[in-house]
Design a protein around this motif. Structure first.
Motif, PDB file in Angstrom:
ATOM      1  N   THR B  31       0.865  -1.171   0.000  1.00  0.00           N
ATOM      2  CA  THR B  31       0.000   0.000   0.000  1.00  0.00           C
ATOM      3  C   THR B  31       0.903   1.223   0.000  1.00  0.00           C
ATOM      4  OG1 THR B  31      -1.618  -1.204   1.280  1.00  0.00           O
ATOM      5  CG2 THR B  31      -1.892   1.181   1.158  1.00  0.00           C
ATOM      6  N   VAL B  32       0.764   2.027  -1.018  1.00  0.00           N
ATOM      7  CA  VAL B  32       1.598   3.219  -1.131  1.00  0.00           C
ATOM      8  C   VAL B  32       0.723   4.440  -0.940  1.00  0.00           C
ATOM      9  CG1 VAL B  32       3.068   4.575  -2.662  1.00  0.00           C
ATOM     10  CG2 VAL B  32       3.200   2.081  -2.710  1.00  0.00           C
ATOM     11  N   PRO B  33       0.905   5.174   0.165  1.00  0.00           N
ATOM     12  CA  PRO B  33       0.083   6.362   0.374  1.00  0.00           C
ATOM     13  C   PRO B  33       0.400   7.434  -0.668  1.00  0.00           C
ATOM     14  CG  PRO B  33       1.602   6.016   2.221  1.00  0.00           C
ATOM     15  CD  PRO B  33       1.892   4.952   1.230  1.00  0.00           C
ATOM     16  N   ALA B  34      -0.620   8.178  -1.069  1.00  0.00           N
ATOM     17  CA  ALA B  34      -0.403   9.228  -2.067  1.00  0.00           C
ATOM     18  C   ALA B  34       0.454  10.336  -1.481  1.00  0.00           C
ATOM     19  CB  ALA B  34      -1.749   9.778  -2.528  1.00  0.00           C
ATOM     20  N   GLY B  35       1.241  10.962  -2.331  1.00  0.00           N
ATOM     21  CA  GLY B  35       1.999  12.139  -1.929  1.00  0.00           C
ATOM     22  C   GLY B  35       3.337  11.860  -1.274  1.00  0.00           C
ATOM     23  N   THR B  36       3.801  10.610  -1.347  1.00  0.00           N
ATOM     24  CA  THR B  36       5.060  10.278  -0.689  1.00  0.00           C
ATOM     25  C   THR B  36       6.033   9.649  -1.687  1.00  0.00           C
ATOM     26  OG1 THR B  36       4.271   8.072  -0.164  1.00  0.00           O
ATOM     27  CG2 THR B  36       3.901   9.779   1.486  1.00  0.00           C
ATOM     28  N   VAL B  37       7.260   9.498  -1.247  1.00  0.00           N
ATOM     29  CA  VAL B  37       8.201   8.680  -2.009  1.00  0.00           C
ATOM     30  C   VAL B  37       8.223   7.308  -1.361  1.00  0.00           C
ATOM     31  CG1 VAL B  37      10.575   8.364  -2.780  1.00  0.00           C
ATOM     32  CG2 VAL B  37       9.649  10.664  -2.568  1.00  0.00           C
ATOM     33  N   TYR B  38       7.982   6.300  -2.151  1.00  0.00           N
ATOM     34  CA  TYR B  38       7.966   4.934  -1.640  1.00  0.00           C
ATOM     35  C   TYR B  38       9.129   4.193  -2.266  1.00  0.00           C
ATOM     36  CZ  TYR B  38       5.918   0.637   0.164  1.00  0.00           C
ATOM     37  OH  TYR B  38       5.694  -0.526   0.858  1.00  0.00           O
ATOM     38  N   GLY B  39       9.978   3.632  -1.443  1.00  0.00           N
ATOM     39  CA  GLY B  39      11.163   2.954  -1.958  1.00  0.00           C
ATOM     40  C   GLY B  39      10.950   1.456  -2.043  1.00  0.00           C
ATOM     41  N   VAL B  40      11.353   0.871  -3.148  1.00  0.00           N
ATOM     42  CA  VAL B  40      11.334  -0.583  -3.282  1.00  0.00           C
ATOM     43  C   VAL B  40      12.782  -1.019  -3.413  1.00  0.00           C
ATOM     44  CG1 VAL B  40      10.630  -2.547  -4.687  1.00  0.00           C
ATOM     45  CG2 VAL B  40       9.076  -0.622  -4.359  1.00  0.00           C
ATOM     46  N   ASP B 160       0.428  11.997 -11.703  1.00  0.00           N
ATOM     47  CA  ASP B 160       0.060  11.893 -10.292  1.00  0.00           C
ATOM     48  C   ASP B 160       0.942  10.864  -9.600  1.00  0.00           C
ATOM     49  OD1 ASP B 160      -1.947  13.771 -10.534  1.00  0.00           O
ATOM     50  OD2 ASP B 160      -3.393  12.270 -11.225  1.00  0.00           O
ATOM     51  N   LEU B 161       1.429   9.918 -10.401  1.00  0.00           N
ATOM     52  CA  LEU B 161       2.301   8.868  -9.855  1.00  0.00           C
ATOM     53  C   LEU B 161       3.439   8.651 -10.835  1.00  0.00           C
ATOM     54  CD1 LEU B 161       3.043   6.439  -8.021  1.00  0.00           C
ATOM     55  CD2 LEU B 161       1.352   5.095  -9.269  1.00  0.00           C
ATOM     56  N   LEU B 162       4.643   8.719 -10.317  1.00  0.00           N
ATOM     57  CA  LEU B 162       5.823   8.550 -11.171  1.00  0.00           C
ATOM     58  C   LEU B 162       6.599   7.321 -10.717  1.00  0.00           C
ATOM     59  CD1 LEU B 162       7.932   9.603 -13.253  1.00  0.00           C
ATOM     60  CD2 LEU B 162       8.861  11.029 -11.435  1.00  0.00           C
ATOM     61  N   PHE B 163       6.866   6.415 -11.660  1.00  0.00           N
ATOM     62  CA  PHE B 163       7.718   5.264 -11.361  1.00  0.00           C
ATOM     63  C   PHE B 163       9.135   5.578 -11.810  1.00  0.00           C
ATOM     64  CE2 PHE B 163       3.526   3.380 -12.183  1.00  0.00           C
ATOM     65  CZ  PHE B 163       3.349   2.671 -11.011  1.00  0.00           C
ATOM     66  N   LEU B 164      10.083   5.414 -10.916  1.00  0.00           N
ATOM     67  CA  LEU B 164      11.487   5.586 -11.289  1.00  0.00           C
ATOM     68  C   LEU B 164      12.188   4.260 -11.019  1.00  0.00           C
ATOM     69  CD1 LEU B 164      12.246   9.047  -9.588  1.00  0.00           C
ATOM     70  CD2 LEU B 164      11.905   8.630 -12.020  1.00  0.00           C
ATOM     71  N   ASP B 165      12.538   3.562 -12.079  1.00  0.00           N
ATOM     72  CA  ASP B 165      13.160   2.253 -11.906  1.00  0.00           C
ATOM     73  C   ASP B 165      14.675   2.413 -11.900  1.00  0.00           C
ATOM     74  OD1 ASP B 165      13.581  -0.424 -11.642  1.00  0.00           O
ATOM     75  OD2 ASP B 165      12.685  -1.016 -13.553  1.00  0.00           O
ATOM     76  N   MET B 194       7.237   6.234  -6.865  1.00  0.00           N
ATOM     77  CA  MET B 194       7.680   4.905  -6.473  1.00  0.00           C
ATOM     78  C   MET B 194       9.046   4.693  -7.096  1.00  0.00           C
ATOM     79  SD  MET B 194       6.267   1.074  -7.080  1.00  0.00           S
ATOM     80  CE  MET B 194       5.548   0.523  -5.545  1.00  0.00           C
ATOM     81  N   LEU B 195      10.012   4.438  -6.232  1.00  0.00           N
ATOM     82  CA  LEU B 195      11.390   4.408  -6.680  1.00  0.00           C
ATOM     83  C   LEU B 195      11.991   3.054  -6.341  1.00  0.00           C
ATOM     84  CD1 LEU B 195      13.953   7.086  -6.241  1.00  0.00           C
ATOM     85  CD2 LEU B 195      14.086   5.339  -4.519  1.00  0.00           C
ATOM     86  N   HIS B 205      17.533   8.024   2.174  1.00  0.00           N
ATOM     87  CA  HIS B 205      17.497   9.466   1.969  1.00  0.00           C
ATOM     88  C   HIS B 205      16.158   9.960   1.458  1.00  0.00           C
ATOM     89  CE1 HIS B 205      21.423  11.422   2.486  1.00  0.00           C
ATOM     90  NE2 HIS B 205      21.888  10.190   2.433  1.00  0.00           N
ATOM     91  N   LEU B 206      15.561   9.226   0.544  1.00  0.00           N
ATOM     92  CA  LEU B 206      14.412   9.766  -0.179  1.00  0.00           C
ATOM     93  C   LEU B 206      13.063   9.263   0.305  1.00  0.00           C
ATOM     94  CD1 LEU B 206      15.720   9.545  -3.852  1.00  0.00           C
ATOM     95  CD2 LEU B 206      15.467  11.609  -2.479  1.00  0.00           C
ATOM     96  N   ALA B 207      13.013   7.993   0.692  1.00  0.00           N
ATOM     97  CA  ALA B 207      11.702   7.367   0.851  1.00  0.00           C
ATOM     98  C   ALA B 207      11.145   7.577   2.239  1.00  0.00           C
ATOM     99  CB  ALA B 207      11.810   5.881   0.554  1.00  0.00           C
TER     100      ALA B 207
END
Ligand SMILES: Nc1ncnc2c1ncn2[C@@H]1O[C@H](COP(=O)(O)OP(=O)(O)OP(=O)(O)O)[C@@H](O)[C@H]1O
Ligand SMILES: [Mg+2]
Lengths: 283, 329
Positions: B31-40, B160-165, B194-195, B205-207
């Motif tokens: 579950t990824v809350p909106a408005g945040t950086v989520y690290g995978v 609204d959602l950006l994936f950075l692989d 989502m990074l 640092h980011l998530a």
């Protein structure tokens, strides 16, 4: 970047500035989605840009047709019609079709290698009409087909080809050929998506193209062939295409041949276009 | 940004994808809350790219489901595509075209008219420090410039959602910092990011939340702080004045901290784990008590340092754990 002077220092001195970066986000309302036509034409523009940046890719639409024309005119001309000049009147429309139809194969291979690149992932996440990337690539290829046709016709004129249909006939013939080739290209886009390697795509393409083009009325009148072969030649869409174009170039309006050609183009497009999009969506 | 603020940006249940026998993604709940950086976070082959490609509608899951802002990624793929952007792991722009051509192309495909697309392209290139390279083919860009044009291409229309692989794979520290700064601005403007990354430092640092994945499974999830404390320890490193006192120091520390003490290659150095129950302050308290014990035993300490466990340690601890479980199973 106002202070840097050379390209090489740019990455070193670039400091992401929150305000200028933030500004590009505040760009107002997003525009409405583009129409299917508009996005396809945009992809066609991309194909033109690629020709501009990688002009080597025009090699197979210029050199290849010249070799084909010269080779077959002088190879068969004397033997089949007594003189190359007479034979040229019969052969050139056929060579025109054969060369352009063979060039469609490179389209399939090209589209396929393009799709494998990361940029296609980006295209496929855009909210646009799904086939537009492929349709656009093939629109670009129609330009290549037109270039190839022009090369062959100019060479033909130099060698002594005299189309009785005049400018209008030639224009009509080329237009029909380009439209048919557009539809025909979807066979290769499907194969390109189905087969794993570029080499196997080439192999299968040859398997289709050699019988498809040789077993037709490109080189000789089908009445000289055994009847079982005539049966194949008569249903081969390439034969109808050749007959239509031969007619148009020489000023004969062969409406039933043209109708057959357009119908077969529509059928090929419907079948292979659908299969291509299925594979494309699943990739 | 999003109108339906109640929906999380991403929600997946038992998401799965196999390639032949390889279970690339094997039952992932996120579950990824909106408005945040989520690290995978995960090593090579963990399934990061596969997961991202499913969420970005490029791959069809073979099991489970995934929703992006409440829309199903398979059944409502088109609606999802309207709100996300993907910066793939490998070249995600056309290398034969110039920077400007790439951005104008995308602007046109997103519905801008040519003048608007040109203007937007120029502004993006300027903001990303690529104005001078605007008319060069992307294949002649440096690695850092290329990554920036990849990201710029993803925000031609603000998603609204950006994936950075793996946005910083193969970048030098300076280019990496530039990408980090860009990501911070992007998320500050309301885009969820989502990074994926192999760099623990980067996620830290980011998530604001991190999912650690390995072999297609989530093996840990939480804030960076939670992940660290779940391993439950920091460490103390002590340098003595006199190497001869090391055996004594080892005994004192082991007793005071209740853990084994590692002897470093340097004959005056020792390292010990400090069990901190939950928060960092406990760790500090235990450590200072141990130092006091050393003083009382007449051992001279020249220098000491107290470290929180790095995410590297967290990661090693977590993956070791699964390996053992697998071995046991
Ligand atoms: N198209 C594919 N066909 C077959 N196997 C695949 C395919 N894509 C991925 N895999 C396999 O699935 C597993 C997960 O791959 P994935 O690319 O998702 O990992 P990743 O976490 O992104 O790794 P990396 O850090 O190397 O990018 C790997 O074992 C990989 O070999
Ligand atoms: Mg990957």
């Amino acid at each position: 970047m106002t202070t840097t002077t050379t390209d090489h220092t740019a990455p070193a001195t670039y400091v992401p500035a929150a305000d200028s970066l933030g500004e590009v986000f505040a760009a107002g309302e997003p525009p409405p989605r583009p129409s299917a036509l508009s996005s396809s034409v945009t992809f066609g523009w991309r194909a033109m840009l690629k020709i501009k940046h990688v002009p080597e890719q025009l090699f197979d639409v210029t050199v290849f047709p010249v070799i084909m024309t010269l080779m077959f005119t002088y190879l068969f001309g004397g033997a089949l019609a007594g003189s190359t000049e007479d034979y040229l009147q019969f052969l050139l429309p056929g060579i025109l079709v054969m060369s352009v139809v063979m060039i469609t194969m490179y389209t399939g291979v090209g589209v396929n290698t393009d799709i494998e690149k990361g940029v296609f992932d980006r295209f496929r996440t855009l909210p646009i009409w799904r086939p537009s990337a492929l349709v656009g690539a093939l629109l670009g290829d129609m330009v290549r087909y037109t270039i190839a046709s022009t090369v062959i016709l100019v060479l033909g004129l130099i060698l002594g080809f005299r189309p009785a249909g005049g400018f209008v006939g030639v224009l009509g013939g080329v237009a029909l050929l380009v439209v048919f080739s557009f539809a025909f290209s979807w066979i290769w886009t499907m194969l390109g998506l189905l087969l794993r390697t570029e080499r196997s795509v080439m192999g299968v393409s040859m398997l289709v193209l050699f019988p498809g083009t040789f077993l037709s009325n490109v080189f000789v009148d089908p009445r000289t062939m055994p009847s079982w072969l005539q049966g194949f030649v008569d249903v081969n869409p390439i034969s109808h295409l050749v007959a239509s174009i031969r007619g148009l170039l020489h000023g004969r309006w062969v409406s039933d041949e043209i109708t057959w050609t357009l119908i077969s183009a529509a059928v090929i497009l419907a079948i292979f276009g659908t299969l291509t999009m299925r594979l494309y969506n699943r990739k | 940004m999003s109108k339906d603020t109640t929906d999380p940006a991403i929600e997946t249940h038992a998401l799965a994808k196999s390639f032949g026998k390889t279970r690339a993604v094997n039952g992932v709940d996120l579950t990824v809350p909106a408005g945040t950086v989520y690290g995978v976070l995960g090593p090579n082959g963990a399934g990061k790219t596969t997961a991202v490609r499913m969420l970005a509608t490029l791959l069809r899951p073979d099991g489970g489901e995934a929703r992006v802002f409440g829309r199903d990624v398979v059944r409502e793929a088109d609606a999802v595509r309207g709100r996300v952007s993907l910066t793939g792991q490998y070249a995600s722009v056309d290398e034969d075209l110039t920077g400007t051509e790439n951005l104008v192309l995308l602007g046109r495909l997103l519905g801008h008219r040519k003048p608007a697309a040109r203007e937007r392209s120029a502004r993006l290139l300027e903001a990303f420090g690529l104005a001078e390279a605007a008319d060069r083919q992307v294949k002649n860009y440096s690695g850092g410039m290329r990554r920036r044009i990849d990201i710029a291409a993803s925000i031609v229309k603000t998603p609204d959602l950006l994936f950075l692989d793996e946005p910083t794979a193969g970048l030098d520290p300076r280019s990496r910092n530039q990408v980090w700064d860009i990501v911070r601005v992007i998320v500050a403007k309301g885009t969820t990011v989502m990074l994926t990354t192999q760099y623990l430092e980067e996620a830290d640092h980011l998530a604001s939340r991190i999912a650690v994945i390995d072999h297609g499974k989530v093996i840990a999830e939480g804030t960076p702080r939670e992940l660290k404390s779940s391993v439950g320890a920091g460490s103390i490193q002590v340098r003595l004045r006199d190497a001869a006192q090391r055996p004594d120091a080892e005994r004192v520390l082991a007793r005071a901290l209740g853990t084994s003490v590692a002897l470093a290659a340097d004959p005056v150095e020792l390292t010990a784990r400090v069990s901190g129950e939950e928060s960092g302050s406990d760790t500090a308290e235990h450590a200072s008590r141990a130092l006091a014990e050393l003083g009382r035993a007449g051992i001279t300490v020249d220098d000491f340092s107290l470290g929180q466990p790095s995410l590297d340690e967290v990661f090693l601890a977590l993956t070791d754990h699964t390996t053992q479980e697998e071995a046991a199973a």
